[in-house]
Structures are given as structure tokens and as C-alpha cells.
Write a protein that holds these residues in place. Structure first.
Motif, PDB file in Angstrom:
ATOM      1  N   PRO A 100      43.484 -58.343  -0.250  1.00  0.00           N
ATOM      2  CA  PRO A 100      43.806 -57.296  -1.228  1.00  0.00           C
ATOM      3  C   PRO A 100      44.917 -56.346  -0.773  1.00  0.00           C
ATOM      4  CG  PRO A 100      41.436 -57.528  -0.973  1.00  0.00           C
ATOM      5  CD  PRO A 100      42.064 -58.315   0.133  1.00  0.00           C
ATOM      6  N   THR A 101      45.154 -56.252   0.525  1.00  0.00           N
ATOM      7  CA  THR A 101      46.172 -55.316   1.030  1.00  0.00           C
ATOM      8  C   THR A 101      47.517 -55.984   1.280  1.00  0.00           C
ATOM      9  OG1 THR A 101      45.607 -55.669   3.367  1.00  0.00           O
ATOM     10  CG2 THR A 101      44.323 -54.026   2.159  1.00  0.00           C
ATOM     11  N   VAL A 102      47.582 -57.309   1.145  1.00  0.00           N
ATOM     12  CA  VAL A 102      48.827 -58.038   1.384  1.00  0.00           C
ATOM     13  C   VAL A 102      49.360 -58.546   0.049  1.00  0.00           C
ATOM     14  CG1 VAL A 102      49.896 -60.030   2.507  1.00  0.00           C
ATOM     15  CG2 VAL A 102      48.105 -58.752   3.690  1.00  0.00           C
ATOM     16  N   ARG A 103      50.563 -58.173  -0.267  1.00  0.00           N
ATOM     17  CA  ARG A 103      51.155 -58.627  -1.527  1.00  0.00           C
ATOM     18  C   ARG A 103      51.730 -60.020  -1.337  1.00  0.00           C
ATOM     19  NH1 ARG A 103      54.294 -53.858  -4.824  1.00  0.00           N
ATOM     20  NH2 ARG A 103      52.436 -52.662  -5.375  1.00  0.00           N
ATOM     21  N   ALA A 104      50.907 -61.001  -1.619  1.00  0.00           N
ATOM     22  CA  ALA A 104      51.338 -62.395  -1.453  1.00  0.00           C
ATOM     23  C   ALA A 104      50.717 -63.232  -2.555  1.00  0.00           C
ATOM     24  CB  ALA A 104      50.933 -62.929  -0.081  1.00  0.00           C
ATOM     25  N   ASP A 105      51.517 -64.094  -3.146  1.00  0.00           N
ATOM     26  CA  ASP A 105      51.060 -65.012  -4.175  1.00  0.00           C
ATOM     27  C   ASP A 105      50.545 -66.280  -3.493  1.00  0.00           C
ATOM     28  OD1 ASP A 105      50.628 -66.697  -6.286  1.00  0.00           O
ATOM     29  OD2 ASP A 105      52.732 -66.816  -6.914  1.00  0.00           O
ATOM     30  N   VAL A 106      49.236 -66.497  -3.527  1.00  0.00           N
ATOM     31  CA  VAL A 106      48.644 -67.666  -2.871  1.00  0.00           C
ATOM     32  C   VAL A 106      48.168 -68.688  -3.900  1.00  0.00           C
ATOM     33  CG1 VAL A 106      47.985 -66.354  -0.816  1.00  0.00           C
ATOM     34  CG2 VAL A 106      46.362 -66.561  -2.723  1.00  0.00           C
ATOM     35  N   SER A 107      48.705 -68.604  -5.103  1.00  0.00           N
ATOM     36  CA  SER A 107      48.245 -69.483  -6.184  1.00  0.00           C
ATOM     37  C   SER A 107      48.588 -70.952  -5.955  1.00  0.00           C
ATOM     38  CB  SER A 107      48.838 -69.031  -7.519  1.00  0.00           C
ATOM     39  OG  SER A 107      50.259 -69.080  -7.481  1.00  0.00           O
ATOM     40  N   SER A 108      49.490 -71.246  -4.998  1.00  0.00           N
ATOM     41  CA  SER A 108      49.822 -72.647  -4.704  1.00  0.00           C
ATOM     42  C   SER A 108      48.696 -73.361  -3.968  1.00  0.00           C
ATOM     43  CB  SER A 108      51.112 -72.725  -3.874  1.00  0.00           C
ATOM     44  OG  SER A 108      50.947 -72.033  -2.640  1.00  0.00           O
ATOM     45  N   LEU A 109      47.801 -72.611  -3.326  1.00  0.00           N
ATOM     46  CA  LEU A 109      46.707 -73.229  -2.579  1.00  0.00           C
ATOM     47  C   LEU A 109      45.794 -74.019  -3.510  1.00  0.00           C
ATOM     48  CD1 LEU A 109      45.550 -70.418  -0.110  1.00  0.00           C
ATOM     49  CD2 LEU A 109      46.516 -72.642   0.522  1.00  0.00           C
ATOM     50  N   ARG A 110      45.454 -75.237  -3.100  1.00  0.00           N
ATOM     51  CA  ARG A 110      44.468 -76.019  -3.845  1.00  0.00           C
ATOM     52  C   ARG A 110      43.240 -76.331  -3.013  1.00  0.00           C
ATOM     53  NH1 ARG A 110      44.027 -81.419  -2.834  1.00  0.00           N
ATOM     54  NH2 ARG A 110      45.681 -82.487  -1.655  1.00  0.00           N
ATOM     55  N   LEU A 111      43.359 -76.238  -1.664  1.00  0.00           N
ATOM     56  CA  LEU A 111      42.237 -76.573  -0.795  1.00  0.00           C
ATOM     57  C   LEU A 111      42.319 -75.776   0.499  1.00  0.00           C
ATOM     58  CD1 LEU A 111      39.793 -78.594  -0.419  1.00  0.00           C
ATOM     59  CD2 LEU A 111      41.374 -79.984   0.927  1.00  0.00           C
ATOM     60  N   VAL A 112      41.202 -75.144   0.863  1.00  0.00           N
ATOM     61  CA  VAL A 112      41.072 -74.492   2.163  1.00  0.00           C
ATOM     62  C   VAL A 112      39.894 -75.132   2.886  1.00  0.00           C
ATOM     63  CG1 VAL A 112      40.474 -72.358   3.377  1.00  0.00           C
ATOM     64  CG2 VAL A 112      42.129 -72.302   1.510  1.00  0.00           C
ATOM     65  N   GLN A 113      40.172 -75.718   4.033  1.00  0.00           N
ATOM     66  CA  GLN A 113      39.129 -76.302   4.866  1.00  0.00           C
ATOM     67  C   GLN A 113      38.600 -75.243   5.827  1.00  0.00           C
ATOM     68  OE1 GLN A 113      41.645 -79.436   6.646  1.00  0.00           O
ATOM     69  NE2 GLN A 113      40.180 -80.885   5.787  1.00  0.00           N
ATOM     70  N   VAL A 114      37.306 -75.201   6.016  1.00  0.00           N
ATOM     71  CA  VAL A 114      36.711 -74.275   6.981  1.00  0.00           C
ATOM     72  C   VAL A 114      35.771 -75.062   7.873  1.00  0.00           C
ATOM     73  CG1 VAL A 114      35.340 -72.192   7.343  1.00  0.00           C
ATOM     74  CG2 VAL A 114      36.903 -72.327   5.384  1.00  0.00           C
ATOM     75  N   GLY A 115      35.957 -74.933   9.195  1.00  0.00           N
ATOM     76  CA  GLY A 115      35.117 -75.646  10.148  1.00  0.00           C
ATOM     77  C   GLY A 115      35.199 -75.015  11.515  1.00  0.00           C
ATOM     78  N   GLY A 116      34.486 -75.584  12.459  1.00  0.00           N
ATOM     79  CA  GLY A 116      34.468 -75.067  13.817  1.00  0.00           C
ATOM     80  C   GLY A 116      33.207 -74.313  14.140  1.00  0.00           C
ATOM     81  N   ALA A 117      32.487 -73.873  13.090  1.00  0.00           N
ATOM     82  CA  ALA A 117      31.213 -73.172  13.226  1.00  0.00           C
ATOM     83  C   ALA A 117      30.599 -73.111  11.838  1.00  0.00           C
ATOM     84  CB  ALA A 117      31.417 -71.762  13.797  1.00  0.00           C
ATOM     85  N   PRO A 118      29.289 -72.900  11.736  1.00  0.00           N
ATOM     86  CA  PRO A 118      28.668 -72.781  10.415  1.00  0.00           C
ATOM     87  C   PRO A 118      29.290 -71.633   9.616  1.00  0.00           C
ATOM     88  CG  PRO A 118      26.997 -73.132  12.076  1.00  0.00           C
ATOM     89  CD  PRO A 118      28.284 -72.899  12.813  1.00  0.00           C
ATOM     90  N   LEU A 119      29.499 -71.856   8.327  1.00  0.00           N
ATOM     91  CA  LEU A 119      30.102 -70.865   7.447  1.00  0.00           C
ATOM     92  C   LEU A 119      29.007 -70.170   6.649  1.00  0.00           C
ATOM     93  CD1 LEU A 119      32.710 -69.661   6.153  1.00  0.00           C
ATOM     94  CD2 LEU A 119      32.571 -71.514   4.470  1.00  0.00           C
ATOM     95  N   PRO A 120      28.837 -68.862   6.828  1.00  0.00           N
ATOM     96  CA  PRO A 120      27.821 -68.155   6.037  1.00  0.00           C
ATOM     97  C   PRO A 120      28.073 -68.317   4.541  1.00  0.00           C
ATOM     98  CG  PRO A 120      28.613 -66.773   7.833  1.00  0.00           C
ATOM     99  CD  PRO A 120      29.512 -67.967   7.793  1.00  0.00           C
ATOM    100  N   ARG A 121      27.025 -68.463   3.777  1.00  0.00           N
ATOM    101  CA  ARG A 121      27.180 -68.693   2.338  1.00  0.00           C
ATOM    102  C   ARG A 121      27.942 -67.557   1.663  1.00  0.00           C
ATOM    103  NH1 ARG A 121      23.383 -71.423  -2.097  1.00  0.00           N
ATOM    104  NH2 ARG A 121      24.560 -70.766  -3.929  1.00  0.00           N
ATOM    105  N   ALA A 122      27.678 -66.325   2.079  1.00  0.00           N
ATOM    106  CA  ALA A 122      28.363 -65.198   1.452  1.00  0.00           C
ATOM    107  C   ALA A 122      29.876 -65.325   1.581  1.00  0.00           C
ATOM    108  CB  ALA A 122      27.892 -63.879   2.079  1.00  0.00           C
ATOM    109  N   THR A 123      30.346 -65.788   2.745  1.00  0.00           N
ATOM    110  CA  THR A 123      31.778 -66.002   2.927  1.00  0.00           C
ATOM    111  C   THR A 123      32.252 -67.195   2.116  1.00  0.00           C
ATOM    112  OG1 THR A 123      31.636 -65.104   5.178  1.00  0.00           O
ATOM    113  CG2 THR A 123      33.608 -66.364   4.633  1.00  0.00           C
ATOM    114  N   ALA A 124      31.461 -68.262   2.096  1.00  0.00           N
ATOM    115  CA  ALA A 124      31.835 -69.455   1.337  1.00  0.00           C
ATOM    116  C   ALA A 124      32.031 -69.136  -0.139  1.00  0.00           C
ATOM    117  CB  ALA A 124      30.761 -70.530   1.514  1.00  0.00           C
ATOM    118  N   GLU A 125      31.174 -68.311  -0.690  1.00  0.00           N
ATOM    119  CA  GLU A 125      31.278 -67.969  -2.108  1.00  0.00           C
ATOM    120  C   GLU A 125      32.528 -67.161  -2.419  1.00  0.00           C
ATOM    121  OE1 GLU A 125      27.572 -66.021  -2.805  1.00  0.00           O
ATOM    122  OE2 GLU A 125      26.517 -67.890  -3.301  1.00  0.00           O
TER     123      GLU A 125
END
Length: 261
Positions: free
Chosen positions: A108-133
């Protein structure tokens, strides 16, 4: 042999993992196909390029294999990476859970258009559901959870999986020829839903550490399964839930600040 990777985990001194041209090419190409990478995709190596996650899950190798573009950054901080996503029209990237949470907090504090993203992979440790959502809502793209090791074990959620599967599991093995077992302390298979140690055997999983006969004797079963040292349970539909700790305590995973791969 193509190259040597440092072993995953920190419980013991790192060992060297020999990866062959065939096994690593298979892994990168199969992972690229799974996420539908094409020459139009742009992959941001937000994690260190030498990390297994960023290098070949499908990462750098997988992106280049289909003629896509790879963007490297010197500074992994979100304040540096988010403007790069806008400038280079990045479509795919990989993050550790702590980095994903930081990106979401800073966005929210960085003015950047990230609408090109279609997939973000997350790994290396369990991802809390609250963050996943938060990932889909804030970044406007699909989340993919990943469990991978330099030794070759790789499980991923699929782009077409139900939201509940993506939010709560690390998905299924990459290859139909992967063989996974979840066993108790006596080496006996446990029923689905029960936690145990994850054992793996498959086309891109190592057969032995480099010049480490004593370590290999402890790391493999008599029938060739690799003892990952990770604890997991399998859901009724065949997806893995990898635990942060042997007690598989969701509250502990929610409160901890895991490091990246």
C-alpha cells in the motif's frame, strides 16, 4: 552430473546434492509445463538466484527453457522489487512466507502497478492461512504453494486447484512417477490425515549425497526411499500438508517468522 547443490535444512552440516542433467532438466521442464510458462512470461528472481526454489522450480531454468525472460535484482526488498514488476511487466515470481508477508504489508505504501503478475509461488516454510488469503486479494494473482528440497522432492498446488486446497496445502508431487510415503517412528505407513515423516523416491530425487557414505546410510531406507526429515500429513484427496514442527501445531506456524529457502 550437472552440478552440486547444498542440502536442504539446517539440522546438520550441509551435504552436497549431485543433480544430473537429466533429472534437473526433467524437473524444470515439468514444473514449467505445470504452471503453463511460455515465451511471453517474465520471471522475477526475487530470491537469490542460487537458491533451488528460484533456480529450478521452475524458476530461472524453467523460464529460459520455454524462451521466457528472467529478471534479476540486486536488492530483494519489496520497495525495490515492486517497481521492477511494473517496469518489466513481471508475470511470475517466488517468495518465502516471511517475504510474502512483507510484500503485502509494504504494497500500500509503494506506488507500483503489479497487475502483470499472474502467479506468485510461496515455499520454503509453511504459509499461514491468513497470509495466503491476502495474496490473491492484494496482488491480484493466483497463489501457488510449494514444498521443495535441493534433494529433488517437489510438491506444488495446481493452478486449477480449489481455493481451499491452495490456501491450506502444499499440493501434490510434480511427477506421476514420484513415490511418497508418510511413516511413523517405526517406519510403518500412517493413514491419511495422520502426521509422520515424509519419505520420497522418484525420477528427480537423489540416490545419494556426494561422497558421504555414512550420511547416506542414515538418509535412505533399504528400498531406496529418501528420508526428507520433514513431517507431513496427506489429505483424503492426496495433497500434502507439511508441518513447521513435528507437533504440526497450526497456531505455532501462524505466529512464527520462517526464513526463506
Amino acid at each position: 552430473m550437472a552440478f552440486l547443490l547444498p542440502s536442504s535444512g539446517t539440522a546438520e552440516a550441509p551435504q552436497l546434492v549431485p543433480r544430473t542433467h537429466n533429472d534437473y532438466a526433467y524437473q524444470a521442464l515439468a514444473a514449467a509445463e505445470l504452471v503453463s510458462l511460455t515465451e511471453r512470461d517474465v520471471y522475477l528472481a526475487a530470491l537469490p538466484a542460487e537458491s533451488h526454489f528460484a533456480f529450478g522450480c521452475p524458476g530461472i531454468v524453467g523460464t529460459l527453457s520455454v524462451g521466457g525472460t528472467v529478471v534479476l535484482v540486486e536488492n530483494p526488498d519489496p520497495a525495490a522489487c515492486l517497481p521492477v514488476i511494473e517496469r518489466e511487466r513481471v508475470t511470475v515470481t517466488s517468495l518465502a512466507p516471511a517475504a510474502a508477508r512483507l510484500w503485502l504489508d509494504v504494497l500500500p505504501t509503494v506506488r507500483a502497478d503489479v497487475s502483470s503478475l499472474r502467479l506468485v509461488q510461496v515455499g520454503g516454510a509453511p504459509l499461514p492461512r491468513a497470509t495466503a488469503e491476502r495474496v490473491g486479494r492484494a496482488l491480484g494473482c493466483r497463489l501457488q504453494q510449494v514444498f521443495g528440497m535441493a534433494e529433488g522432492v517437489l510438491a506444488l498446488t495446481r493452478p486449477g486447484d480449489p481455493d481451499e486446497t491452495v490456501l491450506t496445502t502444499q499440493g501434490r508431487p510434480l511427477s506421476p512417477d514420484d513415490e511418497l510415503r508418510i511413516v511413523d517412528t517405526d517406519g510403518k505407513d500412517v493413514p491419511d490425515g495422520e502426521r509422520g515423516e515424509l519419505l520420497a523416491r522418484g525420477p528427480y530425487t537423489l540416490r545419494g549425497y556426494y561422497r558421504a557414505p555414512d550420511h547416506n546410510a542414515r538418509s535412505f531406507t533399504a528400498d531406496g526411499y529418501f528420508r526428507t526429515g520433514a513431517f507431513a500429513r496427506r489429505t483424503p484427496d492426496g495433497n500434502l500438508v507439511v508441518a513447521a514442527h513435528p507437533d504440526d501445531n497450526p497456531r505455532r506456524a501462524e505466529n512464527e517468522d520462517p526464513s526463506g529457502p
